[in-house]
Design an enzyme around this catalytic site. Structure first.
Site, PDB file in Angstrom:
ATOM      1  N   ARG B 189       4.814  50.737  45.538  1.00 10.37           N
ATOM      2  CA  ARG B 189       4.301  52.079  45.322  1.00 10.37           C
ATOM      3  C   ARG B 189       2.922  51.931  44.684  1.00 10.37           C
ATOM      4  O   ARG B 189       2.679  51.008  43.898  1.00 10.37           O
ATOM      5  CB  ARG B 189       5.212  52.888  44.364  1.00 10.37           C
ATOM      6  N   GLU B 218      -1.675  59.409  48.201  1.00 11.11           N
ATOM      7  CA  GLU B 218      -1.723  59.102  49.632  1.00 11.11           C
ATOM      8  C   GLU B 218      -1.909  60.414  50.388  1.00 11.11           C
ATOM      9  O   GLU B 218      -1.049  61.287  50.292  1.00 11.11           O
ATOM     10  CB  GLU B 218      -0.411  58.421  50.074  1.00 11.11           C
ATOM     11  N   HIS B 237       0.852  53.819  54.540  1.00  8.80           N
ATOM     12  CA  HIS B 237       2.266  53.837  54.167  1.00  8.80           C
ATOM     13  C   HIS B 237       3.151  53.795  55.411  1.00  8.80           C
ATOM     14  O   HIS B 237       3.946  54.718  55.662  1.00  8.80           O
ATOM     15  CB  HIS B 237       2.576  55.070  53.307  1.00  8.80           C
TER      16      HIS B 237
END
Lengths: 233, 271
Positions: B189, B218, B237
């Site tokens: 993360r 993000e 991601h």
């Protein structure tokens, strides 16, 4: 004309196999495309099926040319959960294939059954243009094609058509004909084609070793002595 | 829910009195206040194991792409300005290098299995040591102190979950302990890393490079320095982004929801 030839086999096996796997992963997970989306601002919101690629778990990998580099590639791919290895070439290699449980099959079957095709064979009259319309036509729509051998093993026009029409999902090429490709070449416009500048052996360690070996070949040749690695003509 | 939206707070829960179950995609639950949800009688489920292989694959993909300069190489090969390929354009071999895995859970261990086939030396740091058989299967050496791992690794890969204990686990101090030739890979993360410290470390060549599938936020704002650094690869991601896995995740979430609504035990419930 009595000119002797030295070359540098073997010392670049690991670097080239490593690059082949790096290229396979970059192609099947769309790495350059995704990285570009991040930089260009194309990544706005996250959606479940956006930028999805293909995984190696439970896949069938077909290796064209199970030589030193092909074996090294198979060895590196094995722990990614590959279910089956297929290979093709001039003849079966049972001792080598046993390490991966790889099955020797005709080229056509390799194309039909593989999720990932990796070309690591030598360029010879037999392999020139071997990956052509018929070959790509047999491959799965979800498959990924990787070439780290020589550009001439692939019919580039047929490859372009296969990628553009969705006949195969993606390709990774470390080698093309010519190198570099002309700036208007259609392969350069495809989002699902990762092209690298022939860097299979391009690491500091490997190129240093190659350079030393080449120099030693040359010195031995000049002295009329046996070379460390001489090409039998 | 997919990704981390909508944000679940008191207000939302009060407006949804009949909410019985929240099914979250992926394995991370750092975006959910499980205690809060529990206090409203809401069950929480995630999709833990299905994402492991693809995410480990992505970790290796980033490691290899960084070391062998794949993104740069592709740009060179397709650029109209390229006239020839320079013979001295080189990357660094992964074979024989040392990989330090921070967080040896399911995903971290799968990365170790893959890295072993590249003849990498594997170090790992974890809350607890793994069993001897598990360690020897991948040749992994336990580093009780993260400092030992950081000082010896050529590649540091983060595969921990995000908790108050791992928040900013990698900060200025940790980056300075790393080798100047080392690369940081993050598939955990964004908040596990002190991002500002990372930017500074990359700009000042305290470490060599970074490859990140996760950042905070993000996506990053358009003017963020990480987007301009040459020695950084960022992917959006996509650790679990294969069509097959995303479909299984969807099926698992639906299965958990149906069980929750029927009052049956919820598969993959987060307790």
């Amino acid at each position: 004309r009595g000119i002797r030839v030295g070359y540098t086999p073997d010392v670049l096996t690991d670097a080239t196999a490593e690059l082949s796997v790096a290229l396979l992963l970059s192609a099947c997970r769309r790495l350059p495309e995704a990285a570009q989306q991040v930089r260009s601002g194309g990544w706005t919101t996250w959606k479940p099926l956006w930028m999805c690629g293909y995984g190696l778990s439970d896949s069938t990998v077909g290796i064209i040319g199970l030589g030193r580099i092909g074996q090294a590639v198979a060895r590196r791919l094995k722990p990614f959960g590959v279910r089956k290895f297929l290979y093709t070439g001039s003849g079966p290699k049972p001792e080598t294939a046993a390490e991966f449980g790889a099955e020797f099959v005709p080229l056509t079957r390799l194309a039909e059954e593989s999720d990932f095709v990796v070309v690591t064979c030598a360029l010879t009259p037999a392999t020139q243009g071997m990956c052509n319309k018929d070959f790509f036509g047999r491959m799965k729509k979800t498959s990924v094609f990787v070439n780290t051998s020589r550009g001439a093993v692939v019919n580039q026009e047929d490859l372009y058509n296969a990628l553009a029409s969705g006949q195969i999902a993606a390709a990774g090429l470390d080698v093309t004909t010519p190198e570099p490709l002309p700036t208007d070449h259609p392969l350069l416009s495809l989002k699902n084609c990762v092209i690298l500048p022939h860097i299979g052996s391009a690491t500091y360690a490997t190129r240093s070793t190659m350079a030393v070996l080449a120099a030693n070949n040359l010195l031995a040749g000049l002295r009329g002595e046996p070379m460390p690695h001489e090409l039998k003509l | 829910m997919w990704y981390h939206k909508p944000a679940i707070n008191e207000e939302l829960l009060q407006s949804l009195p009949n909410l019985k179950v929240v099914a979250s995609s992926g394995v991370g639950i750092d975006h959910l206040d499980v205690k809060l949800l529990s206090s409203y009688g809401v069950k929480v489920a995630n999709t833990p194991f299905v994402v492991s292989a693809d995410t480990a694959d992505m970790g290796m993909a980033l490691l290899l792409a960084s070391s062998r300069r794949i993104v740069e190489g592709h740009q060179m090969a397709v650029s109209p300005d390229t006239e020839y390929f320079p013979a001295d354009w080189l990357g660094v071999e992964v074979s024989g290098a040392t990989l330090g895995i921070v967080g040896m859970g399911t995903i971290g261990y799968k990365v170790a299995e893959r890295a072993k086939a590249f003849e990498m030396k594997i170090l790992y740091h974890n809350r607890s040591q793994r069993k001897k058989e598990e360690e020897s299967a991948v040749g992994a050496v336990y580093c009780k102190k993260i400092d030992d791992l950081l000082q010896q690794s050529d590649f540091v890969l983060l595969a921990v979950n995000l908790t108050p204990q791992t928040h900013k686990l990698i900060g200025k101090r940790e980056l300075e302990l790393m080798k100047p030739t080392a690369t940081l890979i993050n598939i955990s993360r964004g908040l596990v890393v002190d991002q500002d410290a990372l930017v500074e470390a990359l700009q000042n060549k305290v470490i060599k490079a970074a490859a990140l599938d996760v950042t905070y936020p993000e996506p990053l704002p358009r003017d963020h320095p990480l987007l301009k650094l040459k020695n950084v690869i960022i992917t959006p991601h996509i650790g679990s982004a294969t069509t097959k896995t995303r479909w299984v995740m969807m099926e698992e979430m639906v299965e958990s929801i149906e069980a929750g609504l029927a009052g049956l035990p919820v598969p993959r419930e987060v307790l």
